[in-house]
Design an enzyme around this catalytic site. Structure first.
Site, short mmCIF file in Angstrom:
data_model
loop_
_atom_site.label_atom_id
_atom_site.label_comp_id
_atom_site.label_asym_id
_atom_site.label_seq_id
_atom_site.Cartn_x
_atom_site.Cartn_y
_atom_site.Cartn_z
N SER A 67 0.86 -1.19 0.00
CA SER A 67 0.00 0.00 0.00
C SER A 67 0.90 1.23 0.00
O SER A 67 2.06 1.16 0.43
CB SER A 67 -0.86 0.01 1.27
OG SER A 67 -1.52 1.25 1.43
N TYR B 275 -1.81 -1.09 10.83
CA TYR B 275 -1.96 -1.38 9.40
C TYR B 275 -0.82 -0.76 8.59
O TYR B 275 -0.20 -1.44 7.76
CB TYR B 275 -3.31 -0.86 8.90
CG TYR B 275 -3.48 -1.07 7.40
CD1 TYR B 275 -3.68 -2.34 6.88
CD2 TYR B 275 -3.39 0.00 6.51
CE1 TYR B 275 -3.80 -2.55 5.51
CE2 TYR B 275 -3.53 -0.20 5.14
CZ TYR B 275 -3.73 -1.47 4.65
OH TYR B 275 -3.84 -1.68 3.30
N1 LIG Z 1 -8.83 -1.05 -0.74
C1 LIG Z 1 -7.85 -0.22 -0.45
O1 LIG Z 1 -8.05 1.01 -0.29
C2 LIG Z 1 -6.44 -0.73 -0.35
C3 LIG Z 1 -5.38 0.16 -0.52
C4 LIG Z 1 -4.08 -0.30 -0.42
C5 LIG Z 1 -3.84 -1.64 -0.19
N2 LIG Z 1 -4.88 -2.51 -0.02
C6 LIG Z 1 -4.58 -3.93 0.24
O2 LIG Z 1 -5.16 -4.71 -0.78
C7 LIG Z 1 -5.31 -6.05 -0.31
C8 LIG Z 1 -6.67 -6.58 -0.74
O3 LIG Z 1 -7.68 -5.82 -0.08
P1 LIG Z 1 -8.97 -5.27 -0.82
O4 LIG Z 1 -8.84 -3.81 -0.89
O5 LIG Z 1 -9.22 -6.04 -2.05
O6 LIG Z 1 -10.05 -5.55 0.33
P2 LIG Z 1 -11.22 -6.63 0.47
O7 LIG Z 1 -12.21 -6.45 -0.61
O8 LIG Z 1 -11.67 -6.50 1.88
O9 LIG Z 1 -10.48 -8.03 0.26
C9 LIG Z 1 -9.69 -8.61 1.27
C10 LIG Z 1 -9.49 -10.07 0.94
O10 LIG Z 1 -8.68 -10.66 1.97
C11 LIG Z 1 -9.34 -11.83 2.44
N3 LIG Z 1 -9.06 -12.05 3.85
C12 LIG Z 1 -9.29 -11.20 4.89
N4 LIG Z 1 -8.98 -11.77 6.04
C13 LIG Z 1 -8.53 -13.02 5.74
C14 LIG Z 1 -8.06 -14.12 6.51
N5 LIG Z 1 -7.99 -14.05 7.87
N6 LIG Z 1 -7.68 -15.26 5.88
C15 LIG Z 1 -7.75 -15.35 4.53
N7 LIG Z 1 -8.18 -14.35 3.75
C16 LIG Z 1 -8.57 -13.20 4.35
C17 LIG Z 1 -10.82 -11.58 2.23
O11 LIG Z 1 -11.51 -12.81 2.07
P3 LIG Z 1 -12.42 -13.51 3.17
O12 LIG Z 1 -13.09 -12.43 3.97
O13 LIG Z 1 -13.36 -14.32 2.35
O14 LIG Z 1 -11.48 -14.36 3.97
C18 LIG Z 1 -10.80 -10.83 0.90
O15 LIG Z 1 -10.78 -11.75 -0.16
C19 LIG Z 1 -5.10 -6.00 1.20
O16 LIG Z 1 -3.81 -6.50 1.51
C20 LIG Z 1 -5.17 -4.51 1.52
O17 LIG Z 1 -4.42 -4.17 2.64
C21 LIG Z 1 -6.17 -2.09 -0.11
#
Ligand SMILES: NC(=O)c1ccc[n+]([C@@H]2O[C@H](COP(=O)([O-])OP(=O)(O)OC[C@H]3O[C@@H](n4cnc5c(N)ncnc54)[C@H](OP(=O)(O)O)[C@@H]3O)[C@@H](O)[C@H]2O)c1
Length: 278
Positions: free
Chosen positions: A160, A173
């Site tokens: 991120s 985070y």
């Molecule tokens: N969205 C943003 O603004 C943003 C910005 C920068 C970086 N990121 C990073 O992008 C990555 C993906 O996030 P996203 O934005 O796509 O959010 P998201 O839609 O909430 O997706 C998160 C994913 O992680 C999985 N997950 C969460 N807890 C888990 C666990 N304990 N075991 C296995 N899987 C787990 C969830 O699946 P289940 O709930 O089905 O397990 C889901 O598939 C993350 O690393 C996040 O930090 C996001």
């Protein structure tokens, strides 16, 4: 076997699609929503096989059905809570027992959490470190070693822009993502000449379930957030090129490379604190 049962068996095989050959196999954590789901779609569109990992199996099943119908690629699902101690090894063991080789590793699962560090539930922050840091570290070690032995492989770590900043009111985070950025940069150097590359995908705010899960529902911080598809595509392309750092928006590249190095850390922290509370 009569025609009716032949059709039934064929349908079953198609649904389980276990007879398709696994090639260009990608293992994606956090594939049930957001960026991980889009990474899966992009990889499948290139004809690659998939091993999808997350907790919500119903969402993974839906995605599998979509990808099998659209691209006819093998898709295997592993339901796993990666914040549980030992879970990364269980994923690795399942992959090895099935004789699959992982060519692409997408360490993408992660979550954030709003609030002052001392006021937050400690167990939630520990769980965050176990998922965002420990699971990523272990999977990279386990699969990265195999890739190095074979002399080929690509790893994309979803970090991120938070990884370049102090993060008051989302402190743990930001710190987990700083770990991912730093670890990727060091590892990329160690992997030179091995045939294996590692890339850190560093997006700003993205439209996914992240904001809701982290307690930022309705926050101005996510106004104008990037799309999950565009973010995943930029990361995928950077990974293909073997880039080390992929900051997905120009404004953040400018901020991180052009402004932050000249700004006192205290002022940066104060600005971030204000943004987190908006
Ligand atoms: N969205 C943003 O603004 C943003 C910005 C920068 C970086 N990121 C990073 O992008 C990555 C993906 O996030 P996203 O934005 O796509 O959010 P998201 O839609 O909430 O997706 C998160 C994913 O992680 C999985 N997950 C969460 N807890 C888990 C666990 N304990 N075991 C296995 N899987 C787990 C969830 O699946 P289940 O709930 O089905 O397990 C889901 O598939 C993350 O690393 C996040 O930090 C996001």
């Amino acid at each position: 076997m009569n025609l009716k049962s032949f059709i039934h068996v064929s349908k079953q095989s198609f649904r389980s699609n276990r007879y398709l050959i696994m090639k260009n196999t990608a293992l994606i954590t956090g594939a049930s929503s957001g960026i991980g789901k889009e990474l899966a779609r992009i990889h499948a569109s290139k004809g690659g096989a998939l091993i999808l990992v997350a907790r919500r199996i119903d969402l993974l099943e839906n995605l599998k059905e979509e990808l099998v119908v659209k691209y006819n690629v093998p898709v295997h699902l592993i339901q796993k809570d990666l914040s549980v101690v030992g879970s990364s090894h269980e994923v690795y063991d399942e992959v090895k027992q099935n004789g699959w080789e992982v060519d692409y590793l997408f360490n993408n699962a992660g979550f954030g959490g709003k609030g002052a560090f001392l006021d937050r539930d400690l167990e939630s922050d520990v769980e965050m470190v176990r998922l965002n840091v420990m699971a990523l570290l272990k999977l990279t070690h386990l699969f990265g070693k195999d890739m190095k032995t074979r002399g080929i492989g690509k790893i994309l770590q979803t970090a991120s822009t938070a990884g370049f900043l102090p993060g008051p009111y989302q402190n743990t985070y930001f710190a987990t993502k700083a770990f991912v950025v730093s670890h990727t940069q060091g590892l990329a150097h160690e992997l030179k000449g091995t045939g294996v590359t590692v890339t850190a995908l560093c997006p700003g705010p993205v439209e996914t379930e992240f904001a809701q899960v982290a307690g930022f529902g309705g926050s101005q911080m996510f106004d104008g957030a990037a799309s999950a598809y565009q973010t995943a595509l930029k990361g995928y392309k950077a990974m293909e090129k073997g880039k080390v750092i992929c900051i997905t928006a120009f404004k953040f590249t400018f901020l991180i490379k052009g402004i932050l190095p000249f700004m006192p850390a205290k002022i940066t922290a104060a600005i971030i604190a204000k943004m987190q509370q908006s």
